[in-house]
Design a protein around this motif. Sequence first.
Motif, PDB file in Angstrom:
ATOM      1  N   ALA A   1       0.774  -1.062  -0.092  1.00 21.16           N
ATOM      2  CA  ALA A   1      -0.124   0.090  -0.190  1.00 21.16           C
ATOM      3  C   ALA A   1       0.972   1.340   0.049  1.00 21.16           C
ATOM      4  O   ALA A   1       0.644   2.245  -0.692  1.00 21.16           O
ATOM      5  N   GLY A   2       2.094   1.265   0.715  1.00 20.30           N
ATOM      6  CA  GLY A   2       2.949   2.318   0.751  1.00 20.30           C
ATOM      7  C   GLY A   2       3.361   2.541  -0.677  1.00 20.30           C
ATOM      8  O   GLY A   2       3.617   3.710  -1.275  1.00 20.30           O
ATOM      9  N   VAL A   3       4.001   1.449  -1.427  1.00 16.86           N
ATOM     10  CA  VAL A   3       4.431   1.616  -2.801  1.00 16.86           C
ATOM     11  C   VAL A   3       3.302   2.108  -3.538  1.00 16.86           C
ATOM     12  O   VAL A   3       3.517   2.886  -4.458  1.00 16.86           O
ATOM     13  N   VAL A   4       1.966   1.562  -3.628  1.00 17.87           N
ATOM     14  CA  VAL A   4       0.806   2.249  -4.394  1.00 17.87           C
ATOM     15  C   VAL A   4       0.758   3.682  -4.251  1.00 17.87           C
ATOM     16  O   VAL A   4       0.625   4.462  -5.043  1.00 17.87           O
ATOM     17  N   ASN A   5       0.536   3.977  -2.887  1.00 24.87           N
ATOM     18  CA  ASN A   5       0.464   5.501  -2.528  1.00 24.87           C
ATOM     19  C   ASN A   5       1.778   6.322  -2.880  1.00 24.87           C
ATOM     20  O   ASN A   5       1.418   7.442  -3.304  1.00 24.87           O
ATOM     21  N   ALA A   6       2.920   5.988  -2.885  1.00 26.88           N
ATOM     22  CA  ALA A   6       4.014   6.539  -3.055  1.00 26.88           C
ATOM     23  C   ALA A   6       4.348   6.860  -4.698  1.00 26.88           C
ATOM     24  O   ALA A   6       4.736   7.880  -5.152  1.00 26.88           O
ATOM     25  N   THR A   7       3.999   5.932  -5.576  1.00 29.66           N
ATOM     26  CA  THR A   7       4.290   5.791  -7.067  1.00 29.66           C
ATOM     27  C   THR A   7       3.097   6.646  -7.558  1.00 29.66           C
ATOM     28  O   THR A   7       3.197   6.974  -8.923  1.00 29.66           O
ATOM     29  N   GLY A   8       1.606   6.057  -7.104  1.00 37.01           N
ATOM     30  CA  GLY A   8       0.905   6.766  -7.796  1.00 37.01           C
ATOM     31  C   GLY A   8       0.525   6.880  -9.182  1.00 37.01           C
ATOM     32  O   GLY A   8       0.790   5.696  -9.659  1.00 37.01           O
ATOM     33  N   ASP A   9       0.180   7.856  -9.988  1.00 34.94           N
ATOM     34  CA  ASP A   9       0.121   7.967 -11.248  1.00 34.94           C
ATOM     35  C   ASP A   9       1.525   7.792 -12.279  1.00 34.94           C
ATOM     36  O   ASP A   9       1.533   7.723 -13.251  1.00 34.94           O
ATOM     37  N   ALA A  10       2.647   8.332 -11.359  1.00 37.18           N
ATOM     38  CA  ALA A  10       3.761   8.310 -12.091  1.00 37.18           C
ATOM     39  C   ALA A  10       4.486   7.168 -12.549  1.00 37.18           C
ATOM     40  O   ALA A  10       4.946   6.848 -13.542  1.00 37.18           O
ATOM     41  N   ALA A  11       4.280   5.808 -11.791  1.00 39.13           N
ATOM     42  CA  ALA A  11       4.800   4.598 -11.776  1.00 39.13           C
ATOM     43  C   ALA A  11       3.653   3.458 -11.457  1.00 39.13           C
ATOM     44  O   ALA A  11       4.053   2.822 -10.501  1.00 39.13           O
ATOM     45  N   PRO A  12       2.576   3.877 -11.940  1.00 41.02           N
ATOM     46  CA  PRO A  12       1.352   2.848 -11.409  1.00 41.02           C
ATOM     47  C   PRO A  12       1.686   1.289 -11.230  1.00 41.02           C
ATOM     48  O   PRO A  12       0.917   0.748 -10.822  1.00 41.02           O
ATOM     49  N   ASP A  13       2.534   0.838 -12.125  1.00 35.75           N
ATOM     50  CA  ASP A  13       2.748  -0.624 -12.011  1.00 35.75           C
ATOM     51  C   ASP A  13       3.734  -1.057 -11.188  1.00 35.75           C
ATOM     52  O   ASP A  13       4.188  -2.264 -11.127  1.00 35.75           O
ATOM     53  N   SER A  14       4.304  -0.144 -10.649  1.00 33.65           N
ATOM     54  CA  SER A  14       5.417  -0.694  -9.325  1.00 33.65           C
ATOM     55  C   SER A  14       5.374  -1.631  -8.557  1.00 33.65           C
ATOM     56  O   SER A  14       6.027  -2.431  -8.355  1.00 33.65           O
ATOM     57  N   TRP A  15       4.181  -1.534  -8.204  1.00 34.61           N
ATOM     58  CA  TRP A  15       3.480  -2.548  -7.092  1.00 34.61           C
ATOM     59  C   TRP A  15       3.976  -3.959  -7.669  1.00 34.61           C
ATOM     60  O   TRP A  15       4.009  -4.828  -6.861  1.00 34.61           O
ATOM     61  N   ARG A  16       3.828  -4.206  -8.935  1.00 30.84           N
ATOM     62  CA  ARG A  16       4.028  -5.545  -9.553  1.00 30.84           C
ATOM     63  C   ARG A  16       5.010  -6.225  -9.282  1.00 30.84           C
ATOM     64  O   ARG A  16       5.460  -7.190  -9.058  1.00 30.84           O
ATOM     65  N   ARG A  17       6.384  -5.379  -9.203  1.00 31.52           N
ATOM     66  CA  ARG A  17       7.663  -5.781  -9.030  1.00 31.52           C
ATOM     67  C   ARG A  17       7.942  -6.043  -7.524  1.00 31.52           C
ATOM     68  O   ARG A  17       8.265  -7.101  -7.274  1.00 31.52           O
ATOM     69  N   VAL A  18       7.315  -5.208  -6.888  1.00 32.12           N
ATOM     70  CA  VAL A  18       7.309  -5.335  -5.447  1.00 32.12           C
ATOM     71  C   VAL A  18       6.591  -6.759  -4.702  1.00 32.12           C
ATOM     72  O   VAL A  18       7.323  -7.570  -4.012  1.00 32.12           O
TER      73      VAL A  18
ATOM     74  N   LEU B   1       8.461  -9.744  -3.132  1.00 32.29           N
ATOM     75  CA  LEU B   1       7.855 -10.462  -1.833  1.00 32.29           C
ATOM     76  C   LEU B   1       7.627 -11.677  -2.092  1.00 32.29           C
ATOM     77  O   LEU B   1       7.863 -12.646  -1.136  1.00 32.29           O
ATOM     78  N   ILE B   2       6.862 -12.223  -3.152  1.00 31.78           N
ATOM     79  CA  ILE B   2       6.561 -13.449  -3.327  1.00 31.78           C
ATOM     80  C   ILE B   2       7.481 -14.685  -3.168  1.00 31.78           C
ATOM     81  O   ILE B   2       7.598 -15.617  -2.704  1.00 31.78           O
ATOM     82  N   GLN B   3       8.759 -14.229  -4.152  1.00 33.34           N
ATOM     83  CA  GLN B   3       9.923 -14.803  -4.127  1.00 33.34           C
ATOM     84  C   GLN B   3      10.374 -15.297  -2.956  1.00 33.34           C
ATOM     85  O   GLN B   3      11.208 -16.140  -2.392  1.00 33.34           O
ATOM     86  N   ALA B   4      10.467 -13.809  -1.967  1.00 32.78           N
ATOM     87  CA  ALA B   4      11.137 -13.996  -0.600  1.00 32.78           C
ATOM     88  C   ALA B   4      10.243 -14.979   0.267  1.00 32.78           C
ATOM     89  O   ALA B   4      11.066 -15.488   1.144  1.00 32.78           O
ATOM     90  N   CYS B   5       9.171 -15.308   0.009  1.00 33.36           N
ATOM     91  CA  CYS B   5       8.218 -16.070   0.844  1.00 33.36           C
ATOM     92  C   CYS B   5       8.434 -17.639   0.450  1.00 33.36           C
ATOM     93  O   CYS B   5       7.786 -18.452   1.216  1.00 33.36           O
ATOM     94  N   GLU B   6       8.869 -17.993  -0.618  1.00 31.70           N
ATOM     95  CA  GLU B   6       9.051 -19.394  -0.939  1.00 31.70           C
ATOM     96  C   GLU B   6       9.922 -20.127  -0.209  1.00 31.70           C
ATOM     97  O   GLU B   6      10.895 -19.461   0.257  1.00 31.70           O
TER      98      GLU B   6
END
Length: 126
Positions: A63-80, A84-89
């Motif tokens: 949510a912090g990433v989504v709020n921080a990147t907003g319209d400037a980089a709206p797909d940044s959350w996908r990388r995050v 995170l998913i890979q870190a949980c494997e």
Amino acid sequence: MDLPKSGFADVLTTTFPTAKALEQRRNEAYEAMVELINRAKATGRLREDFDPSDLVLIHMANAGVVNATGDAAPDSWRRVVALLIQACEATARGPLPPSPEHDALDRAMLRASPTDPAAPAPDESA
């Protein structure tokens, strides 16, 4: 209820003690999430030290990433989320720091309530 763009994450990572029906549904979702986590661990895909509170923290972080990147980089959350998913494997290396105490996380979720002006202020001594 007027929630920001990350409204779904806000509902999952915030408590609404006066909204009993919403709290009941959130608790039901939490129990289903715990079951899913246990099933993923049983398959060997999810690291054994993954705790249900980790998913709350992941939602808060995203949510912090989504709020921080907003319209400037709206797909940044996908990388995050992918990181995170890979870190949980289960193949992840190294132990994790301890999970936050569940009561402390509940207090953080209460403070995060975007619509509750009566929410207690952060406890500076905690």
